[in-house]
Scaffold this motif. Structure first.
Motif, short mmCIF file in Angstrom:
data_model
loop_
_atom_site.label_atom_id
_atom_site.label_comp_id
_atom_site.label_asym_id
_atom_site.label_seq_id
_atom_site.Cartn_x
_atom_site.Cartn_y
_atom_site.Cartn_z
N TYR A 135 0.84 -1.20 0.00
CA TYR A 135 0.00 0.00 0.00
C TYR A 135 0.87 1.25 0.00
O TYR A 135 2.10 1.16 0.16
N ASP A 136 0.24 2.42 -0.19
CA ASP A 136 0.93 3.71 -0.16
C ASP A 136 0.61 4.46 1.12
O ASP A 136 -0.56 4.57 1.51
N GLN A 137 1.64 5.01 1.74
CA GLN A 137 1.45 5.74 2.98
C GLN A 137 1.02 7.18 2.72
O GLN A 137 1.50 7.82 1.77
N LEU A 138 0.13 7.69 3.55
CA LEU A 138 -0.34 9.07 3.44
C LEU A 138 0.81 10.06 3.56
O LEU A 138 0.86 11.07 2.85
N ILE A 139 1.77 9.77 4.43
CA ILE A 139 2.87 10.69 4.69
C ILE A 139 3.73 10.91 3.46
O ILE A 139 4.38 11.95 3.32
N TRP A 140 3.76 9.95 2.53
CA TRP A 140 4.58 10.09 1.33
C TRP A 140 4.08 11.22 0.42
O TRP A 140 4.81 11.67 -0.46
N ASN A 141 2.85 11.68 0.64
CA ASN A 141 2.27 12.71 -0.22
C ASN A 141 2.72 14.13 0.12
O ASN A 141 2.53 15.05 -0.66
N PHE A 142 3.30 14.33 1.30
CA PHE A 142 3.72 15.67 1.71
C PHE A 142 4.93 16.14 0.91
O PHE A 142 5.88 15.40 0.71
N GLN A 143 4.89 17.42 0.50
CA GLN A 143 6.03 18.00 -0.22
C GLN A 143 7.30 17.97 0.62
O GLN A 143 8.40 17.80 0.09
N LEU A 144 7.16 18.15 1.92
CA LEU A 144 8.33 18.21 2.79
C LEU A 144 8.90 16.84 3.13
O LEU A 144 9.94 16.75 3.78
N VAL A 145 8.22 15.79 2.73
CA VAL A 145 8.68 14.44 3.06
C VAL A 145 9.39 13.82 1.86
O VAL A 145 8.77 13.47 0.87
N GLY A 146 10.70 13.70 1.99
CA GLY A 146 11.49 13.08 0.93
C GLY A 146 12.22 11.84 1.41
O GLY A 146 13.01 11.25 0.68
N THR A 147 11.94 11.45 2.66
CA THR A 147 12.63 10.32 3.28
C THR A 147 11.63 9.36 3.91
O THR A 147 10.65 9.80 4.51
N CYS A 148 11.87 8.07 3.77
CA CYS A 148 11.01 7.07 4.40
C CYS A 148 11.30 7.04 5.90
O CYS A 148 12.46 6.84 6.30
N LEU A 149 10.28 7.23 6.70
CA LEU A 149 10.44 7.24 8.15
C LEU A 149 10.86 5.87 8.67
O LEU A 149 11.54 5.76 9.69
N LYS A 150 10.49 4.84 7.96
CA LYS A 150 10.77 3.47 8.40
C LYS A 150 12.18 3.03 8.08
O LYS A 150 12.89 2.45 8.92
N HIS A 151 12.64 3.30 6.85
CA HIS A 151 13.93 2.81 6.40
C HIS A 151 15.02 3.88 6.33
O HIS A 151 16.16 3.58 5.99
N LYS A 152 14.66 5.10 6.62
CA LYS A 152 15.62 6.22 6.64
C LYS A 152 16.30 6.37 5.27
O LYS A 152 17.48 6.72 5.18
N SER A 153 15.57 6.09 4.21
CA SER A 153 16.11 6.17 2.86
C SER A 153 15.23 7.10 2.02
O SER A 153 14.05 7.29 2.33
N PRO A 154 15.78 7.69 0.95
CA PRO A 154 15.01 8.64 0.14
C PRO A 154 13.86 7.98 -0.61
O PRO A 154 13.98 6.84 -1.07
N LEU A 155 12.77 8.70 -0.71
CA LEU A 155 11.63 8.23 -1.51
C LEU A 155 11.95 8.40 -2.99
O LEU A 155 12.75 9.26 -3.37
N LYS A 156 11.31 7.63 -3.82
CA LYS A 156 11.44 7.75 -5.27
C LYS A 156 10.20 8.43 -5.83
O LYS A 156 9.10 8.31 -5.27
N ASN A 157 10.35 9.14 -6.94
CA ASN A 157 9.20 9.76 -7.58
C ASN A 157 9.18 9.59 -9.09
O ASN A 157 8.33 10.14 -9.77
#
Length: 421
Positions: A135-157
């Motif tokens: 599934y997709d996390q709601l937090i991934w939609n924020f402009q200020l969120v570029g890092t996964c809170l769980k894995h401490k790695s950058p999100l892809k877009n």
């Protein structure tokens, strides 16, 4: 006992920072019913939404609505309508937590949500390997969120397979795959940053995650204006000038907040909360017993510190790997201001911009070539049935607005002449 129209599947992660987004929930509903997401939207949602433009888009198969459907996860009218209908269809009463609707009195839309999908490829891969729901996390939609809170790695877009940005929800959306090319988006490999930058970039992500995990209903009546006035009075002895100076906010902007003429953007709310040493929740609740608030002197003496050696390493790694990433996205990941990168690392930024521009241009060319191929096939199909390939006929196959681009129009005109129609 009444039966629901759609399966009453449970949204994932409510009460945690990793709560599922509503668009993700709708995509999973489609998968559970073995239908395309577009079919669920057009056949079930659209008739009850009462929006003429949606009906037209649905009938023609266009993507216009989906390209701007990020609002389903947001805090406005569209989110409210989709919450109401989805709860009606499924019989659930907790889907408001999968959007930001509860924060509509707190956050302005400005600078809040990204325009396209972001994801953590490691989250996808782990869920698939361990047999968990993807599934997709709601937090991934924020402009200020570029890092996964769980894995401490950058999100892809951007999809690594087709090089395209992906819509948050699309007619062909399937959990964990690119809706453009259908390829799997998960991987165990991801660009990693030094621990110091993980800590720095995760500050905002952690504060946002804590807010999303809170299940209180009081945020619908929370007031940034009242919170601002409370802390100005209790920490800065009522001095607007001192508060604005210490919290690094222009006095004119600060005055607008105090009078309620405008609300702070989420970026400013996070900045003020961090400077005061409190969470977003504590800021909004105006807790008088908070012990973490610094004195005005401590706040004023607070300075952001950056390890420029590590920043350079991060930029060089992005250059070497030719990662298609913007300067703004890198700044978000690192946890610094875009201007700092552009000013301190001009040469590196120029190379990163060049890589990104090349990638975008290549993506644009691939999209154009694909459109021209689809157009040729559509015109050929119409011609074989002795049907004149008018704009209406072509767009009935390829979607409303397909012929609006100049290159596509030229190809269309040439095709009509070549088929002697």
């Amino acid at each position: 006992m009444d039966r629901s129209t759609l399966y009453n599947i449970e949204p994932i992660g409510i009460g945690t920072p990793f709560v599922e987004s509503l668009t993700s929930y709708i995509i999973r509903l489609s998968e559970a019913h073995c239908v395309l997401t577009g079919s669920l939207i057009s056949k079930v949602y659209t008739p009850l939404l009462g929006k003429e433009y949606l009906s037209k888009i649905s009938s023609r198969g266009g993507d216009g609505f989906y390209d701007s459907a990020i609002g389903i996860n947001g805090l406005g009218k569209l989110a409210g309508e989709f919450i109401e209908l989805t709860e009606k269809f499924t019989g659930r009463t907790d889907l408001g937590f999968t959007t930001l609707k509860a924060f509509s009195q707190i956050f302005p839309n400005r600078g809040l949500l990204k325009k396209t999908k972001s994801w953590c490829p490691i989250c996808y891969e782990e869920d698939r390997v361990k047999g968990r729901i993807i599934y997709d996390q709601l937090i991934w939609n924020f402009q200020l969120v570029g890092t996964c809170l769980k894995h401490k790695s950058p999100l892809k877009n951007i999809c690594v397979h087709c090089g395209q940005f992906v819509s948050v929800i699309n007619r062909k959306s399937v959990p964990g795959t690119c809706s453009k090319c259908g390829q799997w988006l998960g991987t165990i490999n991801s660009l990693t940053y030094p621990e110091s930058y993980k800590d720095e970039s995760l500050k905002n992500v952690s504060l946002i995650g804590e807010l999303l995990a809170e299940k209180k209903n009081t945020f619908s009546i929370a007031s940034p204006k009242e919170s601002i006035n409370f802390y100005v009075s209790s920490i800065f002895d009522g001095s607007v000038t001192e508060a604005a100076r210490c919290l690094k906010v222009p006095k004119s902007t600060f005055t607008l907040w105090m009078t309620g003429k405008s609300n702070p953007s989420i970026k400013y709310l996070l900045q003020v909360s961090k400077m005061l040493g409190i969470s977003l929740i504590e800021f909004l609740e105006m807790n008088k017993d908070i012990k973490l608030i610094h004195s005005a002197e401590e706040v004023f003496n607070h300075r952001e510190r950056y390890d420029h050696f590590e920043i350079r390493n991060i930029l060089h790694k992005a250059i070497i790997e030719k990662e298609p990433v913007s300067i703004s996205e890198l700044a978000r990941r690192i946890g610094c201001d875009r201007k700092l990168l552009s000013k301190k690392y001009k040469d590196e930024c120029e190379q990163i911009k060049a890589n990104y521009s090349y990638y975008v241009q290549k993506n644009r060319q691939q999209n154009e070539e694909l459109k021209l191929l689809k157009l040729e096939q559509a015109v050929k199909s119409l011609s074989s049935h002795a049907i004149y390939p008018s704009r209406r006929q072509v767009e009935s196959i390829l979607g409303n607005g397909f012929l609006k681009e100049k290159a596509v129009q030229e190809k269309w005109n040439n095709l009509k002449r070549s088929y002697q129609i």
